[in-house]
Design a protein around this motif. Structure first.
Motif, PDB file in Angstrom:
ATOM      1  N   PHE A   1       0.599  -1.418   0.181  1.00 37.85           N
ATOM      2  CA  PHE A   1      -0.204   0.036   0.250  1.00 37.85           C
ATOM      3  C   PHE A   1       1.204   1.694  -0.370  1.00 37.85           C
ATOM      4  O   PHE A   1       0.927   2.337  -0.380  1.00 37.85           O
ATOM      5  CB  PHE A   1      -1.114   0.128   1.236  1.00 37.85           C
ATOM      6  CG  PHE A   1      -2.167   1.260   0.909  1.00 37.85           C
ATOM      7  CD1 PHE A   1      -3.160   0.944   0.141  1.00 37.85           C
ATOM      8  CD2 PHE A   1      -1.918   2.089   1.435  1.00 37.85           C
ATOM      9  CE1 PHE A   1      -3.888   2.219   0.015  1.00 37.85           C
ATOM     10  CE2 PHE A   1      -2.966   2.979   1.708  1.00 37.85           C
ATOM     11  CZ  PHE A   1      -4.241   2.345   1.334  1.00 37.85           C
ATOM     12  N   GLU A   2       1.832   1.043   0.651  1.00 34.42           N
ATOM     13  CA  GLU A   2       2.769   2.523   0.304  1.00 34.42           C
ATOM     14  C   GLU A   2       3.205   2.084  -0.971  1.00 34.42           C
ATOM     15  O   GLU A   2       2.944   4.361  -1.159  1.00 34.42           O
ATOM     16  CB  GLU A   2       4.263   1.291   1.430  1.00 34.42           C
ATOM     17  CG  GLU A   2       5.387   2.490   1.162  1.00 34.42           C
ATOM     18  CD  GLU A   2       4.550   4.359   1.741  1.00 34.42           C
ATOM     19  OE1 GLU A   2       4.333   4.060   2.996  1.00 34.42           O
ATOM     20  OE2 GLU A   2       5.356   5.413   1.734  1.00 34.42           O
TER      21      GLU A   2
ATOM     22  N   VAL B   1       0.269   4.965  -1.765  1.00 35.23           N
ATOM     23  CA  VAL B   1       0.298   5.684  -1.684  1.00 35.23           C
ATOM     24  C   VAL B   1       1.343   7.059  -2.193  1.00 35.23           C
ATOM     25  O   VAL B   1       1.319   8.383  -2.543  1.00 35.23           O
ATOM     26  CB  VAL B   1       0.388   6.243   0.230  1.00 35.23           C
ATOM     27  CG1 VAL B   1       0.157   7.301   1.040  1.00 35.23           C
ATOM     28  CG2 VAL B   1      -0.671   5.591   0.532  1.00 35.23           C
TER      29      VAL B   1
ATOM     30  N   GLY C   1      -1.186   9.653  -4.035  1.00 35.22           N
ATOM     31  CA  GLY C   1      -1.126  10.324  -2.828  1.00 35.22           C
ATOM     32  C   GLY C   1      -0.965  12.603  -3.920  1.00 35.22           C
ATOM     33  O   GLY C   1      -2.529  12.789  -2.927  1.00 35.22           O
TER      34      GLY C   1
ATOM     35  N   ASP D   1      -7.051  18.105   2.941  1.00 39.17           N
ATOM     36  CA  ASP D   1      -6.584  16.530   3.720  1.00 39.17           C
ATOM     37  C   ASP D   1      -6.786  16.075   4.463  1.00 39.17           C
ATOM     38  O   ASP D   1      -6.323  15.039   4.674  1.00 39.17           O
ATOM     39  CB  ASP D   1      -5.694  18.145   5.146  1.00 39.17           C
ATOM     40  CG  ASP D   1      -4.192  18.456   4.186  1.00 39.17           C
ATOM     41  OD1 ASP D   1      -4.285  18.656   3.490  1.00 39.17           O
ATOM     42  OD2 ASP D   1      -3.736  19.812   4.926  1.00 39.17           O
ATOM     43  N   ASP D   2      -8.270  16.342   5.052  1.00 40.50           N
ATOM     44  CA  ASP D   2      -9.315  15.834   5.877  1.00 40.50           C
ATOM     45  C   ASP D   2      -9.835  14.924   4.853  1.00 40.50           C
ATOM     46  O   ASP D   2     -10.227  13.351   5.304  1.00 40.50           O
ATOM     47  CB  ASP D   2     -10.073  16.345   6.957  1.00 40.50           C
ATOM     48  CG  ASP D   2      -9.683  17.191   8.014  1.00 40.50           C
ATOM     49  OD1 ASP D   2      -8.622  16.673   8.187  1.00 40.50           O
ATOM     50  OD2 ASP D   2     -10.710  17.569   8.841  1.00 40.50           O
TER      51      ASP D   2
ATOM     52  N   TRP E   1      -8.195  14.083   2.053  1.00 34.65           N
ATOM     53  CA  TRP E   1      -7.347  12.731   1.512  1.00 34.65           C
ATOM     54  C   TRP E   1      -7.531  11.911   2.856  1.00 34.65           C
ATOM     55  O   TRP E   1      -6.904  10.920   2.373  1.00 34.65           O
ATOM     56  CB  TRP E   1      -5.827  14.081   1.710  1.00 34.65           C
ATOM     57  CG  TRP E   1      -4.896  12.828   1.468  1.00 34.65           C
ATOM     58  CD1 TRP E   1      -4.463  12.681  -0.192  1.00 34.65           C
ATOM     59  CD2 TRP E   1      -4.055  12.367   1.801  1.00 34.65           C
ATOM     60  NE1 TRP E   1      -3.137  12.008  -0.375  1.00 34.65           N
ATOM     61  CE2 TRP E   1      -3.252  11.387   0.468  1.00 34.65           C
ATOM     62  CE3 TRP E   1      -3.964  12.362   3.245  1.00 34.65           C
ATOM     63  CZ2 TRP E   1      -2.221  10.914   1.403  1.00 34.65           C
ATOM     64  CZ3 TRP E   1      -2.793  10.971   2.901  1.00 34.65           C
ATOM     65  CH2 TRP E   1      -1.596  10.142   2.335  1.00 34.65           C
ATOM     66  N   SER E   2      -7.027  11.853   3.643  1.00 32.11           N
ATOM     67  CA  SER E   2      -6.902  11.340   5.056  1.00 32.11           C
ATOM     68  C   SER E   2      -8.119  10.267   5.103  1.00 32.11           C
ATOM     69  O   SER E   2      -7.655   9.031   5.328  1.00 32.11           O
ATOM     70  CB  SER E   2      -6.678  11.778   6.641  1.00 32.11           C
ATOM     71  OG  SER E   2      -5.647  12.394   6.466  1.00 32.11           O
TER      72      SER E   2
ATOM     73  N   PHE F   1      -7.530   7.395   2.085  1.00 31.78           N
ATOM     74  CA  PHE F   1      -6.633   6.885   2.181  1.00 31.78           C
ATOM     75  C   PHE F   1      -7.121   5.807   3.098  1.00 31.78           C
ATOM     76  O   PHE F   1      -6.440   4.571   3.704  1.00 31.78           O
ATOM     77  CB  PHE F   1      -4.972   7.175   2.349  1.00 31.78           C
ATOM     78  CG  PHE F   1      -4.450   7.158   1.209  1.00 31.78           C
ATOM     79  CD1 PHE F   1      -4.219   6.543  -0.010  1.00 31.78           C
ATOM     80  CD2 PHE F   1      -4.922   8.659   0.403  1.00 31.78           C
ATOM     81  CE1 PHE F   1      -3.340   7.114  -1.232  1.00 31.78           C
ATOM     82  CE2 PHE F   1      -4.507   9.243  -0.576  1.00 31.78           C
ATOM     83  CZ  PHE F   1      -3.550   7.941  -2.286  1.00 31.78           C
ATOM     84  N   LEU F   2      -7.115   5.974   4.463  1.00 30.40           N
ATOM     85  CA  LEU F   2      -7.850   5.782   5.425  1.00 30.40           C
ATOM     86  C   LEU F   2      -8.326   3.799   5.275  1.00 30.40           C
ATOM     87  O   LEU F   2      -8.300   3.242   5.385  1.00 30.40           O
ATOM     88  CB  LEU F   2      -8.303   5.642   7.028  1.00 30.40           C
ATOM     89  CG  LEU F   2      -7.647   5.632   8.055  1.00 30.40           C
ATOM     90  CD1 LEU F   2      -5.971   5.457   8.370  1.00 30.40           C
ATOM     91  CD2 LEU F   2      -7.923   6.652   9.063  1.00 30.40           C
TER      92      LEU F   2
ATOM     93  N   LEU G   1      -6.755   1.842   2.639  1.00 29.64           N
ATOM     94  CA  LEU G   1      -5.827   0.637   3.383  1.00 29.64           C
ATOM     95  C   LEU G   1      -6.655   0.007   4.070  1.00 29.64           C
ATOM     96  O   LEU G   1      -7.009  -1.672   3.852  1.00 29.64           O
ATOM     97  CB  LEU G   1      -5.309   1.928   4.732  1.00 29.64           C
ATOM     98  CG  LEU G   1      -3.832   0.583   5.286  1.00 29.64           C
ATOM     99  CD1 LEU G   1      -2.945  -0.086   4.370  1.00 29.64           C
ATOM    100  CD2 LEU G   1      -3.430   1.623   6.605  1.00 29.64           C
ATOM    101  N   GLN G   2      -7.817  -0.055   4.712  1.00 36.38           N
ATOM    102  CA  GLN G   2      -8.971  -1.131   4.536  1.00 36.38           C
ATOM    103  C   GLN G   2      -9.442  -1.886   4.269  1.00 36.38           C
ATOM    104  O   GLN G   2      -9.313  -2.751   4.416  1.00 36.38           O
ATOM    105  CB  GLN G   2     -10.173  -0.790   6.158  1.00 36.38           C
ATOM    106  CG  GLN G   2     -10.897  -1.246   5.959  1.00 36.38           C
ATOM    107  CD  GLN G   2     -10.922  -1.585   7.942  1.00 36.38           C
ATOM    108  OE1 GLN G   2     -10.705  -0.594   8.516  1.00 36.38           O
ATOM    109  NE2 GLN G   2     -10.916  -1.773   8.312  1.00 36.38           N
TER     110      GLN G   2
ATOM    111  N   TYR H   1      -7.824  -2.272   1.527  1.00 37.54           N
ATOM    112  CA  TYR H   1      -6.886  -2.663  -0.048  1.00 37.54           C
ATOM    113  C   TYR H   1      -7.302  -4.083  -0.330  1.00 37.54           C
ATOM    114  O   TYR H   1      -7.179  -4.289  -1.787  1.00 37.54           O
ATOM    115  CB  TYR H   1      -5.971  -2.400   0.076  1.00 37.54           C
ATOM    116  CG  TYR H   1      -5.055  -2.263  -0.766  1.00 37.54           C
ATOM    117  CD1 TYR H   1      -5.160  -1.661  -1.996  1.00 37.54           C
ATOM    118  CD2 TYR H   1      -4.111  -2.957  -0.151  1.00 37.54           C
ATOM    119  CE1 TYR H   1      -4.061  -2.129  -2.665  1.00 37.54           C
ATOM    120  CE2 TYR H   1      -2.945  -2.724  -0.912  1.00 37.54           C
ATOM    121  CZ  TYR H   1      -2.731  -2.292  -2.692  1.00 37.54           C
ATOM    122  OH  TYR H   1      -1.821  -2.327  -3.164  1.00 37.54           O
ATOM    123  N   PRO H   2      -6.783  -5.247   1.127  1.00 40.52           N
ATOM    124  CA  PRO H   2      -6.842  -6.577   0.480  1.00 40.52           C
ATOM    125  C   PRO H   2      -8.189  -7.134  -0.615  1.00 40.52           C
ATOM    126  O   PRO H   2      -7.972  -8.202  -0.572  1.00 40.52           O
ATOM    127  CB  PRO H   2      -7.019  -7.326   1.600  1.00 40.52           C
ATOM    128  CG  PRO H   2      -6.275  -6.245   2.770  1.00 40.52           C
ATOM    129  CD  PRO H   2      -6.817  -4.997   2.321  1.00 40.52           C
TER     130      PRO H   2
END
Lengths: 176, 208
Positions: free
Chosen positions: A12-13, A16, A20, A37-38, A40-41, A44-45, A48-49, A51-52
């Motif tokens: 995942f890095e 980003v 990003g 910013d919020d 974006w966060s 990506f959060l 990430l959750q 992603y699998p």
């Protein structure tokens, strides 16, 4: 039984690192710098959750823009609801100056577009998403999405075109 | 003037770049915030960081169970992260704080202050006989060495000398799990996944 290679997915890095900046530009175009910013966060959060579960061959950028769209809509709605300043302002240090510095007129120009135009411009021109996909996101016809994008660009061009009156044209070359 | 000019991506991007182009400064702090939030929400399966050392840059990776991988530069960190994505989880971020303790202990080790590591290790990348070999290795004291044959005996399979070699060659936690202390019976260094120079450097450090 699936061949292993089909199942591989980048760390995942790497997602980003690669996406990003684009996602942040999209969020800024849709929401303005302050709330971007919020969004974006949140984007990506959430990414990430889940992603699998993303299929290995999927278009990662389109997937992220779709999530970003939903998160931006949440922020737009929250913004509309919010008559008073929020109880718990996001915990972050202020950055000095205007990010992207020196072009407040452009920020302004984008901010004055109707949300659909901002979205269409952001998704099509920043993220490169086809209008038929944007139409799905916005719940409109592809023609309407295309029109929003074109109108948005036209409005931006008009707002940013060198003014016939030259009194305010100095900021352009100042920083060079 | 055309009626409906179809503007191309490049032109509009140029139009927008002055405003939205300068995202890099914000991205660094957003990344840190993402790593922190992901850690808090337990959605970060593998955290990693890269540290400098006398044997080159070391990749340190940790799951929520402990340190899972240490990798030398010559193993190619990008490849290693891809392997971790394939075998453990693709939910991987550079998130240095989970590895603060490991980084500090490695630093102390390379300065000669620390003789053994006190870290929680996740051995999920190895199994079977290789695992029993790796679990034996920390019992070889700092500054000492054992031969592959001695390790084979200690791991309960005196004939498995070659298997000890491959256990060491595939050690997912080099330096911390001291496979560099296993040498050939004739006293020569034997192979090392960090390169023979690195093995020599570690043994020289420990002999000082």
């Amino acid at each position: 039984m699936q061949p292993r290679q089909l199942a591989t997915k980048k760390p995942f890095e790497a997602v980003v690192q690669e996406q990003g900046a684009t996602v942040l530009r999209v969020c800024r175009a849709v929401l303005g710098v302050h709330d971007a910013d919020d969004a974006w966060s949140d984007t990506f959060l959430a990414a990430l959750q889940s992603y699998p579960a993303l299929p290995a061959g999927a278009n990662v950028q389109a997937w992220l823009v779709t999530i970003a769209h939903r998160k931006c809509v949440d922020h737009l709605r929250a913004g509309n609801r919010r008559a008073l300043p929020t109880d718990n302002p996001p915990e972050q240090s202020s950055r000095l100056g205007i990010p992207g510095g020196g072009h407040p007129e452009l920020l302004d120009a984008v901010a004055h577009l109707p949300p659909k135009q901002r979205q269409a411009v952001a998704y099509h021109y920043i993220a490169g998403m086809p209008y038929k996909d944007i139409a799905e996101l916005l719940g409109v016809t592809p023609e309407a999405a295309r029109r929003s994008g074109a109108d948005g660009v036209k409005a931006l061009r008009a707002a940013l075109a060198p003014k016939p009156v030259l009194a305010h044209s100095s900021p352009k070359g100042d920083s060079k | 003037m055309t009626l409906d000019p179809s503007p191309d991506l490049a032109e509009v991007n140029q139009l927008l770049t002055p405003t939205f182009g300068d995202v890099e400064p914000a991205l660094a702090s957003l990344h840190a915030r993402l790593a922190r939030d992901a850690q808090l929400l337990h959605t970060l399966d593998v955290a990693y960081r890269v540290v400098d050392s006398p044997v080159g840059k070391l990749l340190l990776a940790a799951t929520d169970r402990g340190i899972v991988r240490v990798a030398f530069e010559r193993e190619n960190h990008t490849d290693i992260l891809q392997v971790l994505a394939n075998t453990i989880s693709p939910r991987i971020l550079e998130a240095p704080t989970r590895l603060d303790n490991a980084a500090r202990q490695l630093d102390e080790y390379f300065s000669g202050i620390r003789k053994e590591f006190d870290l929680v290790l996740d051995f999920r990348l190895t199994r079977g006989f290789r695992l029993s070999v790796l679990q034996h290795l920390p019992r070889i004291a700092y500054g000492e060495t054992e031969s592959y044959a001695e390790v084979a005996r200690a791991a309960g399979s005196p004939n498995a000398v070659r298997a000890v070699g491959s256990a060491c060659a595939t050690n997912p936690l080099p330096v911390i799990v001291p496979c560099h202390r296993v040498v050939k019976s004739d006293g020569s260094f034997g192979g090392y996944l960090g390169g023979s120079e690195a093995k020599r450097a570690l043994l020289t450090l420990e002999a000082a």
